[in-house]
Design a protein around this motif. Structure first.
Motif, PDB file in Angstrom:
ATOM      1  N   VAL A  32       0.879  -1.170   0.000  1.00  0.00           N
ATOM      2  CA  VAL A  32       0.000   0.000   0.000  1.00  0.00           C
ATOM      3  C   VAL A  32       0.915   1.217   0.000  1.00  0.00           C
ATOM      4  N   ILE A  33       1.016   1.868  -1.163  1.00  0.00           N
ATOM      5  CA  ILE A  33       1.934   2.993  -1.328  1.00  0.00           C
ATOM      6  C   ILE A  33       1.159   4.283  -1.070  1.00  0.00           C
ATOM      7  N   VAL A  34       1.468   4.945   0.030  1.00  0.00           N
ATOM      8  CA  VAL A  34       0.765   6.159   0.425  1.00  0.00           C
ATOM      9  C   VAL A  34       1.556   7.376  -0.043  1.00  0.00           C
ATOM     10  N   ILE A  35       0.973   8.142  -0.954  1.00  0.00           N
ATOM     11  CA  ILE A  35       1.583   9.387  -1.420  1.00  0.00           C
ATOM     12  C   ILE A  35       0.850  10.531  -0.738  1.00  0.00           C
ATOM     13  N   SER A  36       1.575  11.254   0.099  1.00  0.00           N
ATOM     14  CA  SER A  36       0.940  12.229   0.967  1.00  0.00           C
ATOM     15  C   SER A  36       1.795  13.488   1.062  1.00  0.00           C
ATOM     16  N   GLY A  37       1.276  14.483   1.775  1.00  0.00           N
ATOM     17  CA  GLY A  37       1.992  15.740   1.928  1.00  0.00           C
ATOM     18  C   GLY A  37       1.032  16.912   1.902  1.00  0.00           C
ATOM     19  N   PRO A  38       1.516  18.124   2.024  1.00  0.00           N
ATOM     20  CA  PRO A  38       0.658  19.311   2.060  1.00  0.00           C
ATOM     21  C   PRO A  38      -0.078  19.537   0.740  1.00  0.00           C
ATOM     22  N   SER A  39      -1.205  20.212   0.826  1.00  0.00           N
ATOM     23  CA  SER A  39      -1.905  20.634  -0.386  1.00  0.00           C
ATOM     24  C   SER A  39      -0.984  21.531  -1.197  1.00  0.00           C
TER      25      SER A  39
ATOM     26  N   ILE B  88       5.126   7.874   1.736  1.00  0.00           N
ATOM     27  CA  ILE B  88       6.000   8.759   0.960  1.00  0.00           C
ATOM     28  C   ILE B  88       5.507  10.195   1.101  1.00  0.00           C
ATOM     29  N   PHE B  89       6.386  11.065   1.585  1.00  0.00           N
ATOM     30  CA  PHE B  89       6.054  12.474   1.775  1.00  0.00           C
ATOM     31  C   PHE B  89       6.480  13.233   0.522  1.00  0.00           C
ATOM     32  N   LEU B  90       5.513  13.812  -0.178  1.00  0.00           N
ATOM     33  CA  LEU B  90       5.784  14.519  -1.427  1.00  0.00           C
ATOM     34  C   LEU B  90       5.752  16.024  -1.175  1.00  0.00           C
TER      35      LEU B  90
END
Length: 215
Positions: free
Chosen positions: A12-19, A128-130
């Motif tokens: 489960v690859i979570v791509i996340s971070g601020p708008s 993963i923090f983008l």
């Protein structure tokens, strides 16, 4: 999907971070160019827009349906923004597993940290923090949307500052350059390739048995 005898299955690859970090674009390009990945479809209580299709863009639910699903532990993560609910159904991981694919989730920081607290057996989550290369680019992207008032925009930017401070909670950080989405996608694909080869301790017993070795 090619894998080693000991690797972690059903990622489960979570791509996340601020708008404003470009999560949606990166996740979409990533999945469009890799048929071993499947982009998760979120659920929401907001009304569908004219060009949106239920079950394709979102799973559109009533408020009552969503709240019943919360009670029944139907979501991996969920949140309420203003008057609407958003969440990721657990069934999305099951769908990917049946298709022999890994799941990509494009969600906010709050949702990512909810997932981190869970043991998604037999899945393995990767956070993963983008981020954009600079704070100025983040602000530029948010302003470029032209979807919020100045007060709402300032609130978004304050939230982004808080979210940036949570970067240590993630497994990886990927910079999304202003004009080079492919670079961010390339880095994420490398992360996925490495994670697919990570040794899964739960698989070692079977592996040793198959080779007639002591456990």
């Amino acid at each position: 999907m090619h894998s080693s005898p000991l690797n972690s299955q059903n990622l489960v690859i979570v791509i996340s971070g601020p708008s404003g970090g470009g999560k949606s674009t990166v996740a979409q390009v990533l999945c469009e160019n890799d048929d071993t990945l499947r982009l998760s479809i979120s659920a929401t209580t907001r009304k569908a827009r004219p060009d949106e299709i239920d079950g394709e863009n979102y799973h559109f639910l009533t408020k009552f349906e969503f709240e019943e699903n919360i009670k029944n532990n139907y979501f991996i993560e969920w949140a309420k923004y203003r008057e609407h609910y958003y969440g990721t159904p657990k069934s999305e991981i099951d769908v990917s597993r049946k298709e022999g694919k890994d799941t990509v989730l494009e969600i906010d920081v709050n949702g990512a940290l909810q997932i981190k607290k869970q043991h998604l057996t037999p899945a393995n989550s990767i956070l993963i923090f983008l981020i954009p290369s600079t704070y100025d680019i983040l602000e530029k992207r948010l302003r470029g949307r032209n979807t919020e008032s100045e007060d709402e925009l300032k609130n978004r930017l304050e939230i982004a500052k808080t979210e940036l401070q949570l970067i240590a909670q993630y497994d990886y950080c990927v910079v999304n350059p202003e004009d080079d989405v492919e670079q961010a996608v390339y880095q994420i694909r490398n992360i996925i390739s490495a994670e697919r080869l990570r040794i899964n301790p739960e698989q070692t017993t079977t592996f040793l048995q198959n080779f007639g070795l002591p456990i």
